[in-house]
Design a protein around this motif. Structure first.
Motif, mmCIF file in Angstrom:
data_model
loop_
_atom_site.group_PDB
_atom_site.id
_atom_site.type_symbol
_atom_site.label_atom_id
_atom_site.label_comp_id
_atom_site.label_asym_id
_atom_site.label_seq_id
_atom_site.Cartn_x
_atom_site.Cartn_y
_atom_site.Cartn_z
ATOM 1 N N HIS A 121 0.852 -1.332 -0.022
ATOM 2 C CA HIS A 121 0.076 -0.050 0.120
ATOM 3 C C HIS A 121 0.917 1.096 -0.074
ATOM 4 N N ARG A 122 1.986 0.903 0.201
ATOM 5 C CA ARG A 122 3.098 2.302 0.094
ATOM 6 C C ARG A 122 3.624 2.373 -1.227
ATOM 7 N N ASP A 123 3.441 1.612 -2.055
ATOM 8 C CA ASP A 123 4.253 1.566 -3.636
ATOM 9 C C ASP A 123 3.237 2.293 -4.545
ATOM 10 N N VAL A 124 3.671 3.584 -4.567
ATOM 11 C CA VAL A 124 2.726 4.476 -5.281
ATOM 12 C C VAL A 124 3.016 4.193 -6.647
ATOM 13 N N ALA A 125 4.145 3.869 -7.225
ATOM 14 C CA ALA A 125 4.557 3.624 -8.586
ATOM 15 C C ALA A 125 3.777 2.412 -9.067
ATOM 16 N N THR A 126 3.769 1.330 -8.088
ATOM 17 C CA THR A 126 2.932 0.163 -8.799
ATOM 18 C C THR A 126 1.531 0.436 -8.878
ATOM 19 N N GLN A 127 1.171 1.367 -7.726
ATOM 20 C CA GLN A 127 -0.337 1.606 -7.831
ATOM 21 C C GLN A 127 -0.792 2.509 -9.100
ATOM 22 N N LYS A 128 0.030 3.223 -9.675
ATOM 23 C CA LYS A 128 0.051 3.925 -10.687
ATOM 24 C C LYS A 128 -0.137 3.202 -11.932
ATOM 25 N N ARG A 129 0.765 2.094 -12.010
ATOM 26 C CA ARG A 129 0.538 1.373 -12.916
ATOM 27 C C ARG A 129 -0.779 0.432 -13.036
ATOM 28 N N ILE A 130 -1.252 0.103 -12.060
ATOM 29 C CA ILE A 130 -2.448 -0.821 -11.697
ATOM 30 C C ILE A 130 -3.343 0.277 -12.378
ATOM 31 N N VAL A 131 -3.608 1.528 -11.912
ATOM 32 C CA VAL A 131 -4.530 2.381 -12.470
ATOM 33 C C VAL A 131 -4.834 2.355 -14.093
ATOM 34 N N HIS A 132 -3.345 2.750 -14.659
ATOM 35 C CA HIS A 132 -3.458 2.536 -16.050
ATOM 36 C C HIS A 132 -3.842 1.363 -16.594
ATOM 37 N N ALA A 133 -3.483 0.106 -16.063
ATOM 38 C CA ALA A 133 -4.004 -1.094 -16.494
ATOM 39 C C ALA A 133 -5.430 -1.432 -16.541
ATOM 40 N N GLY A 177 -13.657 4.521 -22.886
ATOM 41 C CA GLY A 177 -13.847 5.722 -23.515
ATOM 42 C C GLY A 177 -14.018 6.801 -22.619
ATOM 43 N N TRP A 178 -15.151 7.664 -23.380
ATOM 44 C CA TRP A 178 -15.170 8.956 -22.847
ATOM 45 C C TRP A 178 -13.951 9.754 -22.805
ATOM 46 N N GLU A 179 -13.846 10.640 -21.646
ATOM 47 C CA GLU A 179 -12.772 11.546 -21.489
ATOM 48 C C GLU A 179 -11.503 10.823 -20.820
ATOM 49 N N CYS A 180 -11.519 9.241 -20.754
ATOM 50 C CA CYS A 180 -10.820 8.780 -19.699
ATOM 51 C C CYS A 180 -9.294 8.882 -20.097
ATOM 52 N N ALA A 181 -8.972 8.731 -21.632
ATOM 53 C CA ALA A 181 -7.649 8.846 -21.652
ATOM 54 C C ALA A 181 -7.000 9.995 -21.383
ATOM 55 N N LEU A 223 -7.816 12.150 -18.805
ATOM 56 C CA LEU A 223 -7.717 12.039 -17.476
ATOM 57 C C LEU A 223 -6.336 11.281 -16.957
ATOM 58 N N LEU A 224 -6.288 9.992 -17.642
ATOM 59 C CA LEU A 224 -5.322 9.008 -17.156
ATOM 60 C C LEU A 224 -3.949 9.461 -17.471
ATOM 61 N N ALA A 225 -3.801 10.313 -18.673
ATOM 62 C CA ALA A 225 -2.524 10.921 -19.027
ATOM 63 C C ALA A 225 -1.867 11.890 -17.925
ATOM 64 N N GLN A 226 -2.687 12.345 -17.089
ATOM 65 C CA GLN A 226 -2.133 13.119 -15.985
ATOM 66 C C GLN A 226 -1.805 12.157 -14.707
ATOM 67 N N VAL A 227 -2.085 10.918 -14.728
ATOM 68 C CA VAL A 227 -2.018 10.214 -13.449
ATOM 69 C C VAL A 227 -0.581 10.572 -12.833
ATOM 70 N N ASP A 228 0.445 10.223 -13.986
ATOM 71 C CA ASP A 228 2.027 10.420 -13.490
ATOM 72 C C ASP A 228 2.462 11.471 -13.078
ATOM 73 N N THR A 229 1.904 12.621 -13.195
ATOM 74 C CA THR A 229 2.394 13.699 -12.725
ATOM 75 C C THR A 229 1.443 14.439 -11.694
#
Length: 408
Positions: free
Chosen positions: A237-249, A255-259, A261-267
């Motif tokens: 639960h402390r591994d933020v990098a892995t959590q972001k990879r999970i969200v992307h996957a 669809g919709w506006e998701c792409a 929004l997802l493009a801004q997760v890493d920053t």
């Protein structure tokens, strides 16, 4: 005027919401309070939290109602939309008296924390950038070793350090034994308001996953969020990098506006991700160590009551300690007796809210949208949310004013 806890030295672990709120009431009862927070400073932003029913009453008793409302985010309603942004069901804030799906007060977690911290900073000793490394609970006090190497003794220690509480682990055993996973995950992050949404929320669903955005910060940004179904967590639960990879996957191909929004997760500076889980404990205390808020009885974000039960729990715990300053064990027992039945009801809200937010099939999405669309035309539509509204207002706050000294 001397309070009943005069001379009592109490350590609170965690400076989000429950910790500073508890510190406020303990100080009002005369205690010397130290709050230790692992982060180097107050954490800004974060997900939106709701203040419902008795939670708003606690804020009023703290004299912070105006300041909290000034820091809150305006939100007039939400729409479930299709892939072309066409509304398929809409709810408005005024529909359910401020305790429906859209709360009367919605505020960024960091802003609520800031307001309470500012109200306590002059009277409470805050230690940022440190945390409890070890506890030795003795009959006459608790010896605390901090990660910094400092060793101090306190009369009582209270863990207000969240669902993954280190204080709970140190005092009561391994974390996993106390977490009940609810088969849902949530992520939040701040993103650009590329649609120009004004004081509104858009929610888009596909089977088993939902993404949305809610205008914040005077409509200059949105709080983006993702929910999806899944089994028990298999990551740190402390591994933020892995959590972001999970969200992307898990959101890939939506669809919709998701792409966008997802493009801004890493920053995103305030990305948050966790499984929806509830903390279930037979007891919220052991010896001279007690727990409050999510550390003791996290209801999961699905209930919409996390901040409310944190504020109410802090008020009751401090009040019971002040009402019986010479017997902390009896005070801890009264704290549990007063709150436990109500919190069982709050926990029970999670299952229905999870289905509402993230239906598992296309037919489930259509059914939800149709029910929401028709709700506006049903006479006495507040009856549709009667159970949640009853629970939000279903705890009678005790009057501890005889045990507190005037604020300021």
């Amino acid at each position: 005027m001397r309070g009943p806890l005069e001379g009592c030295c109490i350590l609170v672990s965690g400076a989000s919401i429950a910790g500073p709120a508890l510190a406020y009431w303990l100080h009002r009862s005369g205690a010397r309070v130290t709050v230790v927070e692992k982060a180097p400073e107050l954490r800004p932003g974060g997900q939106l939290v709701d203040l419902r029913g008795v939670g708003r009453s606690v804020v009023a008793r703290m004299g912070l109602d105006e300041r909290v409302r000034a820091a809150a985010e305006a939100n007039y309603g939400l729409s479930f939309v299709d892939g072309r942004n066409r509304p398929r069901g809409t709810l408005r804030a005024e529909d359910f008296g401020g305790d429906g799906p859209i709360a009367e007060i919605e505020i960024l977690r960091g802003e609520l924390s800031r307001v309470i911290h500012e109200a306590t900073a002059a009277d409470v000793d805050y230690l940022f950038g440190d945390h409890i490394a070890a506890l030795e609970d003795r009959s006459d006090g608790v010896d605390v070793t901090f990660a910094s190497g400092d060793v101090r003794t306190f009369d009582l220690v209270v863990g207000a350090d969240g669902a993954h509480s280190e204080t709970r682990r140190l005092a009561m055993g391994e974390d996993a034994a106390h977490l009940a996973h609810l088969d849902t995950y949530l992520a939040f992050w701040t993103a650009q308001n590329h649609l120009g949404i004004e004081d509104w929320t858009y929610i888009y669903s596909e089977p088993g996953r939902t993404m949305g955005m809610r205008a914040i910060l005077d409509n200059s940004r949105v709080m983006a969020f993702l929910s999806f179904r899944g089994g028990p967590p298999a990551y740190d639960h402390r591994d933020v990098a892995t959590q972001k990879r999970i969200v992307h996957a898990r959101a890939a191909g939506m669809g919709w506006e998701c792409a966008q929004l997802l493009a801004q997760v890493d920053t995103a500076p305030d990305f948050w991700f966790d499984s929806c889980a509830q903390v279930r404990l037979d007891s919220w205390s052991r010896g001279r160590v007690a727990l409050v808020g999510d550390a003791a009885y996290c209801s999961s974000p699905l209930t919409g009551h996390g901040a409310t039960i944190a504020l109410v729990g802090a008020y009751v715990l401090a009040g019971e300690l002040a009402a019986g300053p010479d017997d902390h064990r009896a005070a801890f027992e009264r704290y549990e007796e007063r709150l436990r039945r109500w919190l069982v009801d709050v926990h029970g809200l999670a299952a229905g809210q999870g289905q509402m937010m993230t239906p598992e099939s296309g037919s489930g999405i259509a059914l939800r949208n149709n029910l929401v669309r028709l709700a506006r035309y049903v006479p006495g539509k507040s009856l549709l949310m009667r159970s949640q509204m009853r629970i939000s207002n279903g705890f009678e706050l005790p009057d501890y004013s005889v045990s507190t000294v005037p604020a300021g």
